[in-house]
Design a protein around this motif. Structure first.
Motif, PDB file in Angstrom:
ATOM      1  N   MET A 167      -1.280 -18.525 -10.941  1.00 50.51           N
ATOM      2  CA  MET A 167      -1.320 -19.616 -10.585  1.00 50.51           C
ATOM      3  C   MET A 167      -0.171 -20.177  -9.557  1.00 50.51           C
ATOM      4  O   MET A 167       0.859 -19.477  -9.635  1.00 50.51           O
ATOM      5  N   ASN A 168      -0.684 -20.693  -8.522  1.00 44.15           N
ATOM      6  CA  ASN A 168       0.748 -21.155  -7.497  1.00 44.15           C
ATOM      7  C   ASN A 168       1.166 -19.759  -6.597  1.00 44.15           C
ATOM      8  O   ASN A 168       2.432 -19.915  -6.267  1.00 44.15           O
ATOM      9  N   THR A 169       0.489 -18.633  -6.915  1.00 44.74           N
ATOM     10  CA  THR A 169       0.824 -17.573  -6.092  1.00 44.74           C
ATOM     11  C   THR A 169      -0.214 -16.722  -5.632  1.00 44.74           C
ATOM     12  O   THR A 169      -1.338 -16.763  -6.169  1.00 44.74           O
ATOM     13  N   LEU A 170       0.031 -15.472  -4.850  1.00 47.82           N
ATOM     14  CA  LEU A 170      -0.876 -14.695  -4.408  1.00 47.82           C
ATOM     15  C   LEU A 170      -0.200 -13.308  -4.854  1.00 47.82           C
ATOM     16  O   LEU A 170       1.075 -13.094  -4.735  1.00 47.82           O
ATOM     17  N   VAL A 171      -1.032 -12.255  -5.287  1.00 45.47           N
ATOM     18  CA  VAL A 171      -0.410 -11.146  -5.684  1.00 45.47           C
ATOM     19  C   VAL A 171      -1.000  -9.916  -4.840  1.00 45.47           C
ATOM     20  O   VAL A 171      -2.538  -9.691  -5.195  1.00 45.47           O
ATOM     21  N   PRO A 172      -0.420  -9.261  -4.041  1.00 46.03           N
ATOM     22  CA  PRO A 172      -0.959  -8.290  -3.331  1.00 46.03           C
ATOM     23  C   PRO A 172      -1.195  -6.995  -4.080  1.00 46.03           C
ATOM     24  O   PRO A 172      -0.343  -6.650  -4.922  1.00 46.03           O
ATOM     25  N   GLU A 173      -2.283  -6.212  -3.950  1.00 50.82           N
ATOM     26  CA  GLU A 173      -2.523  -4.889  -4.787  1.00 50.82           C
ATOM     27  C   GLU A 173      -1.348  -4.072  -3.912  1.00 50.82           C
ATOM     28  O   GLU A 173      -1.274  -4.058  -2.739  1.00 50.82           O
ATOM     29  N   PRO A 174      -0.683  -3.278  -4.768  1.00 52.07           N
ATOM     30  CA  PRO A 174       0.586  -2.565  -4.299  1.00 52.07           C
ATOM     31  C   PRO A 174       0.275  -1.412  -3.283  1.00 52.07           C
ATOM     32  O   PRO A 174       1.384  -0.915  -2.875  1.00 52.07           O
ATOM     33  N   GLU A 175      -0.904  -1.088  -3.086  1.00 48.26           N
ATOM     34  CA  GLU A 175      -1.018   0.371  -2.389  1.00 48.26           C
ATOM     35  C   GLU A 175      -2.239   0.015  -1.124  1.00 48.26           C
ATOM     36  O   GLU A 175      -3.152  -1.015  -1.420  1.00 48.26           O
ATOM     37  N   ILE A 176      -2.022   0.698  -0.181  1.00 50.25           N
ATOM     38  CA  ILE A 176      -2.934   0.500   0.879  1.00 50.25           C
ATOM     39  C   ILE A 176      -3.561   2.226   1.341  1.00 50.25           C
ATOM     40  O   ILE A 176      -2.409   2.570   1.540  1.00 50.25           O
ATOM     41  N   PRO A 177      -4.546   2.421   0.970  1.00 50.06           N
ATOM     42  CA  PRO A 177      -5.857   1.519   0.773  1.00 50.06           C
ATOM     43  C   PRO A 177      -5.763   1.187  -0.537  1.00 50.06           C
ATOM     44  O   PRO A 177      -5.266   1.862  -1.523  1.00 50.06           O
ATOM     45  N   SER A 178      -6.350   0.031  -1.120  1.00 48.73           N
ATOM     46  CA  SER A 178      -6.617  -0.411  -2.256  1.00 48.73           C
ATOM     47  C   SER A 178      -7.663   0.387  -2.883  1.00 48.73           C
ATOM     48  O   SER A 178      -8.244   0.909  -2.013  1.00 48.73           O
ATOM     49  N   HIS A 179      -8.030   0.354  -4.098  1.00 42.06           N
ATOM     50  CA  HIS A 179      -8.766   1.206  -4.593  1.00 42.06           C
ATOM     51  C   HIS A 179     -10.279   1.126  -4.256  1.00 42.06           C
ATOM     52  O   HIS A 179     -10.890   2.236  -4.493  1.00 42.06           O
ATOM     53  N   GLN A 180     -10.704   0.065  -3.807  1.00 37.46           N
ATOM     54  CA  GLN A 180     -12.252  -0.251  -3.397  1.00 37.46           C
ATOM     55  C   GLN A 180     -12.546   0.722  -2.283  1.00 37.46           C
ATOM     56  O   GLN A 180     -13.752   1.213  -2.560  1.00 37.46           O
ATOM     57  N   GLY A 181     -11.870   0.863  -1.090  1.00 35.84           N
ATOM     58  CA  GLY A 181     -12.223   1.951  -0.126  1.00 35.84           C
ATOM     59  C   GLY A 181     -12.480   3.359  -0.670  1.00 35.84           C
ATOM     60  O   GLY A 181     -13.621   3.615  -0.596  1.00 35.84           O
ATOM     61  N   PRO A 182     -11.522   3.826  -1.340  1.00 36.46           N
ATOM     62  CA  PRO A 182     -11.811   5.050  -1.690  1.00 36.46           C
ATOM     63  C   PRO A 182     -12.840   5.211  -2.971  1.00 36.46           C
ATOM     64  O   PRO A 182     -13.656   6.515  -2.892  1.00 36.46           O
ATOM     65  N   ASP A 183     -13.082   4.234  -3.625  1.00 41.11           N
ATOM     66  CA  ASP A 183     -14.176   3.960  -4.617  1.00 41.11           C
ATOM     67  C   ASP A 183     -15.491   4.100  -3.688  1.00 41.11           C
ATOM     68  O   ASP A 183     -16.369   4.831  -4.256  1.00 41.11           O
TER      69      ASP A 183
END
Length: 349
Positions: free
Chosen positions: A184-200
């Motif tokens: 709540m009241n924040t945003l949390v970036p996934e800590p790595e680029i690329p995020s896991h969805q691209g390799p998946d």
């Protein structure tokens, strides 16, 4: 007469209950039973539908009996009655169940929370149906990966895809569990680029040149993706829309429809009579889509609870092996589940 595929679901949670209903809707499948450990409202609802309940563990067998649930047996009993098992248990639990399935030489489907290596095959119907035909196992990839592969595959089939870069705004938790956690009241970036969805996505189609970035946002309705695509050549917008129209599982939404936000799209699905208001398609804003020479920009919505359900149904047919055409399986699933990329009859984008 060809006997229907005998199917079971292990895990009656967010995905499992939807998959169970979808199996029941197919003419060539029969739902033998569901295994679970819950003694609360979830298994109470299941038994009002007349679906046999099996205990997923020996401990659950005793607990379900103590809670007054009627059980048809344990997981091992269920496995002896089916052709295909769909494991919809929580992340990592499914991987632990795999030795049980392999010991019985049983065909099985995992969900995207498990690693590609557990099955050696990842599934999105429009991209990898044929390579799954007759296999013992496959993994239906996550909601975000499914949407990524669907849209990029449509561009690839049209000969338009060179490379793609996406930013994913990810819902914080499933709606039914929003009282237990989330942010709540924040945003949390996934800590790595690329995020896991691209390799998946590349486990489904290794030829995809795709990079993703993701951020968790404080809402639970659905995910929102923004994409920047380098195309193979300059095209006009209509050619891109035609590429997306080639998929029955991509909805193109006009501004005139007034579907300005995720909640409006979900409300539309409920008004259309969809079970649980589910959106099985990728819902893409057509008027927002922009082409500048050979660059393409677009955004779409992903229903994290529903998008993988039709893919799971197609995966059942692929593993069974009697249906060898992804196109025919998709058509059968779409018909049974009311999937149509025309939002309103006669009002195509």
């Amino acid at each position: 007469m060809i006997k229907p595929i005998r199917v079971a679901v292990n895990g009656y949670g967010v995905i499992g209950k939807r998959v169970a209903d979808a199996v029941k809707a197919q003419k060539d499948m029969t739902l033998i039973g569901v295994a679970d450990v819950a003694t609360d409202w979830r298994t109470r609802v299941l038994q009002t539908k007349g679906v046999p309940l099996f205990a997923a563990t020996p401990k659950a067998f005793d607990e379900l009996r103590a809670a007054g649930r009627r059980t048809a047996g344990q997981l091992d009993d269920l496995l002896g009655e089916v052709d295909v098992i769909i494991d919809c248990t929580p992340k990592h639990v499914a991987a632990d169940n795999v030795p049980l399935y392999r010991a019985r030489s049983l065909k099985f489907i995992l969900q995207g929370g498990e690693k590609h290596a557990v099955t050696g095959h990842s599934f999105v119907a429009e991209a990898s149906f044929e390579t799954a035909v007759g296999r013992q196992a496959t993994r239906v990839v996550s909601c975000n990966t499914t949407a990524t592969v669907r849209t990029l595959s449509a561009l690839k089939r049209a000969g338009l895809l060179q490379r793609a870069r996406g930013t994913l705004l990810r819902r914080a938790t499933d709606p039914w569990e929003s009282h237990k956690g989330g942010i709540m009241n924040t945003l949390v970036p996934e800590p790595e680029i690329p995020s896991h969805q691209g390799p998946d996505a590349q486990t489904v189609d290794p030829d995809l040149d795709v990079v993703t970035m993701a951020v968790k946002v404080p809402e639970t309705i659905a995910h929102l993706h923004y994409w920047s695509v380098q195309m193979t050549r300059p095209v006009d917008k209509e050619e891109v829309l035609d590429a997306f129209r080639s998929s029955s599982r991509i909805l193109l939404m006009k501004d005139a429809y007034g579907l300005d936000a995720l909640n409006a799209v979900k409300e539309l699905m409920a008004d259309r009579g969809r079970s649980r208001g589910d959106l099985y398609e990728v819902a893409l804003w057509a008027d927002m889509l922009t082409v500048q020479g050979d660059e393409l920009f677009y955004a779409y919505m992903v229903d994290n609870q529903a998008i993988v359900v039709p893919e799971t149904i197609d995966a059942i047919r692929a593993l069974d092996g009697r249906e060898t055409s992804g196109r025919r399986s998709i058509a059968a699933t779409d018909l049974a589940m009311g999937i149509d990329n025309d939002l309103f009859a006669g009002n195509r984008v």
